[in-house]
Write an enzyme that holds these catalytic residues in place. Sequence first.
Site, mmCIF file in Angstrom:
data_model
loop_
_atom_site.group_PDB
_atom_site.id
_atom_site.type_symbol
_atom_site.label_atom_id
_atom_site.label_comp_id
_atom_site.label_asym_id
_atom_site.label_seq_id
_atom_site.Cartn_x
_atom_site.Cartn_y
_atom_site.Cartn_z
ATOM 1 N N ILE A 1 -4.011 11.915 9.505
ATOM 2 C CA ILE A 1 -5.287 12.202 8.826
ATOM 3 C C ILE A 1 -5.791 13.585 9.250
ATOM 4 O O ILE A 1 -6.983 13.866 9.232
ATOM 5 C CB ILE A 1 -6.354 11.107 9.063
ATOM 6 N N ARG B 1 1.653 8.865 8.484
ATOM 7 C CA ARG B 1 0.460 8.975 7.623
ATOM 8 C C ARG B 1 -0.679 9.580 8.442
ATOM 9 O O ARG B 1 -1.643 8.901 8.792
ATOM 10 C CB ARG B 1 0.063 7.608 7.072
ATOM 11 N N CYS C 1 0.149 -0.180 5.139
ATOM 12 C CA CYS C 1 1.590 -0.272 4.909
ATOM 13 C C CYS C 1 2.335 0.817 5.674
ATOM 14 O O CYS C 1 1.834 1.921 5.848
ATOM 15 C CB CYS C 1 1.881 -0.157 3.420
ATOM 16 N N ASP D 1 3.280 4.783 -5.522
ATOM 17 C CA ASP D 1 3.030 3.344 -5.414
ATOM 18 C C ASP D 1 3.791 2.537 -6.463
ATOM 19 O O ASP D 1 3.722 1.303 -6.466
ATOM 20 C CB ASP D 1 1.526 3.052 -5.519
ATOM 21 N N LYS E 1 -7.528 -1.201 -6.788
ATOM 22 C CA LYS E 1 -7.754 -1.302 -5.336
ATOM 23 C C LYS E 1 -8.121 0.054 -4.748
ATOM 24 O O LYS E 1 -9.092 0.183 -3.998
ATOM 25 C CB LYS E 1 -6.476 -1.829 -4.654
ATOM 26 N N ASN E 2 -7.337 1.061 -5.095
ATOM 27 C CA ASN E 2 -7.525 2.348 -4.428
ATOM 28 C C ASN E 2 -8.724 3.131 -4.950
ATOM 29 O O ASN E 2 -9.112 4.131 -4.358
ATOM 30 C CB ASN E 2 -6.243 3.186 -4.522
ATOM 31 N N ARG F 1 -2.931 -8.049 -1.086
ATOM 32 C CA ARG F 1 -3.663 -6.831 -0.724
ATOM 33 C C ARG F 1 -3.967 -6.016 -1.981
ATOM 34 O O ARG F 1 -4.942 -5.285 -2.017
ATOM 35 C CB ARG F 1 -2.825 -5.962 0.215
HETATM 36 N N1 EPU Z 1 -0.976 13.702 4.566
HETATM 37 C C1 EPU Z 1 -0.998 14.644 5.563
HETATM 38 N N2 EPU Z 1 -2.175 14.832 6.239
HETATM 39 C C2 EPU Z 1 -3.305 14.143 5.940
HETATM 40 C C3 EPU Z 1 -3.260 13.192 4.922
HETATM 41 C C4 EPU Z 1 -2.083 12.980 4.245
HETATM 42 O O1 EPU Z 1 0.000 15.290 5.849
HETATM 43 O O2 EPU Z 1 -4.331 14.365 6.579
HETATM 44 C C5 EPU Z 1 0.264 13.492 3.795
HETATM 45 C C6 EPU Z 1 0.787 12.067 3.869
HETATM 46 O O3 EPU Z 1 1.598 11.868 4.997
HETATM 47 C C7 EPU Z 1 1.544 11.954 2.573
HETATM 48 C C8 EPU Z 1 0.712 12.781 1.619
HETATM 49 O O4 EPU Z 1 -0.064 13.662 2.427
HETATM 50 O O5 EPU Z 1 2.819 12.533 2.707
HETATM 51 C C9 EPU Z 1 -0.221 12.007 0.710
HETATM 52 O O6 EPU Z 1 -0.974 11.084 1.477
HETATM 53 P P1 EPU Z 1 -2.439 10.654 1.037
HETATM 54 O O7 EPU Z 1 -3.395 11.089 2.068
HETATM 55 O O8 EPU Z 1 -2.690 11.091 -0.356
HETATM 56 O O9 EPU Z 1 -2.320 9.084 1.071
HETATM 57 P P2 EPU Z 1 -3.521 8.112 1.379
HETATM 58 O O10 EPU Z 1 -4.769 8.743 0.899
HETATM 59 O O11 EPU Z 1 -3.442 7.660 2.774
HETATM 60 C C10 EPU Z 1 -3.591 6.795 -0.862
HETATM 61 C C11 EPU Z 1 -3.394 5.378 -1.292
HETATM 62 C C12 EPU Z 1 -1.925 5.004 -1.180
HETATM 63 C C13 EPU Z 1 -1.121 5.959 -2.050
HETATM 64 C C14 EPU Z 1 -1.408 7.408 -1.631
HETATM 65 C C15 EPU Z 1 -0.719 8.429 -2.529
HETATM 66 C C16 EPU Z 1 -5.478 4.353 -0.665
HETATM 67 C C17 EPU Z 1 -6.206 3.419 0.211
HETATM 68 N N3 EPU Z 1 -4.183 4.505 -0.429
HETATM 69 O O12 EPU Z 1 -3.164 6.863 0.494
HETATM 70 O O13 EPU Z 1 -1.815 3.692 -1.716
HETATM 71 O O14 EPU Z 1 0.257 5.701 -1.880
HETATM 72 O O15 EPU Z 1 -2.814 7.668 -1.687
HETATM 73 O O16 EPU Z 1 -1.089 8.255 -3.842
HETATM 74 O O17 EPU Z 1 -6.058 4.927 -1.579
HETATM 75 C C18 EPU Z 1 -0.820 1.553 -1.989
HETATM 76 O O18 EPU Z 1 -1.756 1.258 -2.747
HETATM 77 O O19 EPU Z 1 0.199 0.824 -1.875
HETATM 78 C C19 EPU Z 1 -0.881 2.792 -1.216
HETATM 79 C C20 EPU Z 1 -0.101 3.026 -0.183
#
Ligand code: EPU
Length: 506
Positions: A151, A149, A144, A350, A42-43, A441
Site C-alpha cells: 500500500i 499487495r 486474497c 478479477d 463488492k468493490n 465474499r
Molecule cells: N500496487 C502497488 N502499490 C500500492 C498499491 C498497489 O504497487 O500502493 C500494485 C499492486 O501490487 C498491483 C497493482 O498495483 O500489482 C494494482 O493493485 P490495486 O491497488 O489496484 O489493487 P487493490 O486496490 O488492492 C482492488 C480490488 C481487487 C482487484 C484490484 C485490481 C478491492 C477491495 N479490491 O484491489 O479485487 O483485483 O483492485 O482491479 O477493490 C477481487 O475482487 O477479487 C479483488 C482482488
Amino acid sequence: MDATIHPAHGPAGSREKTTAADVLTITGGTPLRGRVRVGGSKNAALPMLAAALTGDGPTTLRRVPELTDTAAMVGLLRGLGASASRDGGAVTVDPAGLAGRTAFEPDADRVGALRGAVCLLGPLLARASMHGGGSVRLARVGGCDLGPRPIDRHLAGLEAMGATVTRDAAGVTVTVTRLRGATVDLSAPPAPGLPAVPTVTGTANLLCAAAVAEGETTLRGAAREPEVVALGRLLIAMGAKISGLGTSEIRVTGVPRLRGVGPDDPAGAVPGDRIEAATWMIAAAATGGRVVVDGADPAELSAVEDVLRAAGAIVSVCGIGTHRSVRVIAPAPPNPFDAVSAAYPGLPTDALPQLGALAAAAGGVSRLSDGVFPGRTAHLPGLRRFGATATVRDGEATVRADGLSAADVTAPDLRAAAALLIAGLAADGTSRLHAAGVLLRGYERPVEKLRALGAEVSVGDAPASGVGEPPARRPGRGGWRAVRAGRILGRSRPVPVEPPACPAAA
Ligand code: EPU
C-alpha cells in the site's frame, strides 16, 4: 469441524477459515441456459460504505450486496462507533457515534481478513482532518493471496497531502493535523517486479482525503475503474468538488465538510457487479450455454466480451439505457484464446482465473497473463486436477486440456473458487469444491443463481439432488448474522429453464 484451508501467504498473514459444510457438489456437463441478474458490486460497495464515515449525517446506500466482505466492512464501521442498519439492499451508516473522536483503530482481526479494509484509511483520515487532526492505526490488511499487495502508493499520496506515516511490522499509523491539497503521481514506478498499473483502492483513499483537504489536489495516474467513479459520484453528492472521474487525472477542490446522502439520491446506488457478470458470462461460455446477464453495465464488460468472442461465443448487448443486458451464446467446446489482464478499461484481473477455467474447457492451447497481479496463479493447481495442463513461464500461463473430468478441489481464494466452480460445471462427472464458502465474499447466492440457470450444484457432500443441503432459509432483514456461509449457500428451488429472451439486440 473447523478447517484452516488457506495458511498465511498474504502480506497480512491472513487465514481463510471455512467449515467442512462449505462443500459444493457440482455435476458438470449441462450447458447453462436462462437469465441471471447480478447484485451490487463488492468493490464499489466497500469504499462507498467506508466513505459514509466522512458525512456530517447518515448516508444510505442502495443495492449493497449481502456478502461476507460487506458484512465484515459493516462490522468494522460499527467497531469504530458508527451505527449501520440494513433494510433489504439498503444500508444506512450513521457516523454520529464517531463525534469527538480523533484516534481511530479499526479492529485488527477484521482488517487482517479483508483487503477492502484499506478503504477506511482515506475516510478516517479525512474525518480526523475535518475535526482538528488525529490518527488512524491500520493493521496489515488481508484478503486474497494474489502475490505482493503493498500500500506504498496510498501512503506516499497521504504523505504528500501532509500526513505522517509510521510503519511497523504489524501495520501503519498515519497522523495528520490538516490535510493539504497536493499533486500526487500515482503512476510512480512501483517496487521491482510489480506492474506499473494504477491502484484502485489507493485512488479511492486519496479521493476521500482530497475531498476535505485544504486547497486543490490533482491525482495523476488515477485508476479509471467504474468502482472509483461510483465512489467519486457519492462524494460529489456529499458535497465534494471533483472533476475528471473515469480519466487518469482527477482534480479535487477540498471543502470543509461533507454531508450525508439520503436514500433517494441516485449517487447512493451501488453499481452492478461487472465481475459477477463476467463470471456468469464465462460460465455460460465454458458450458456451451445460452445466458442473458442482467444488472451490470455492458459498456464495462467489453474487454470480457472480446475474449469470449475470441473463444467462439456470440456476444450481444440488448435492451436500452440502464436496462441493457449481455447475451452469450457459446459453442461447445470453446475455441482456445489468448488473454492479458490490464487496468480498466482493459480485461479485469478479477476475471482472469475464470477465463483460465474457460481455457481449460477449450480444445487447444490458450495463453493468459495477468498484467495487474502477475502472481495470481492459485487457481492453476485446481485446474490441473480437472485434467488441464497448466504451466507458467515468464508470467504467462499456458493452459490446455482435451476434455475436463470431475475432481475434488479446494478453493484457495475468491476468484480462484469461481474458476474451479466453472471448471466443475464444464467437466464430465461429479466434482466437489471444498472451502466454497469463500465464494460468498464476492457472490450473492451463487448456488441459487446457478441452479436457476440449470446447473446441477448443491451444498454439501452429495450429488445435486438436494440431499444433504441445509434447510432453505432466506437471509433475515436487518441482521448481519444473515450473511453466513450456510444460509446464503442454502438450498434453492430449481426453476424452469427458459430460453434467454434478448429482443432488441443493439
Ligand atoms: N500496487 C502497488 N502499490 C500500492 C498499491 C498497489 O504497487 O500502493 C500494485 C499492486 O501490487 C498491483 C497493482 O498495483 O500489482 C494494482 O493493485 P490495486 O491497488 O489496484 O489493487 P487493490 O486496490 O488492492 C482492488 C480490488 C481487487 C482487484 C484490484 C485490481 C478491492 C477491495 N479490491 O484491489 O479485487 O483485483 O483492485 O482491479 O477493490 C477481487 O475482487 O477479487 C479483488 C482482488
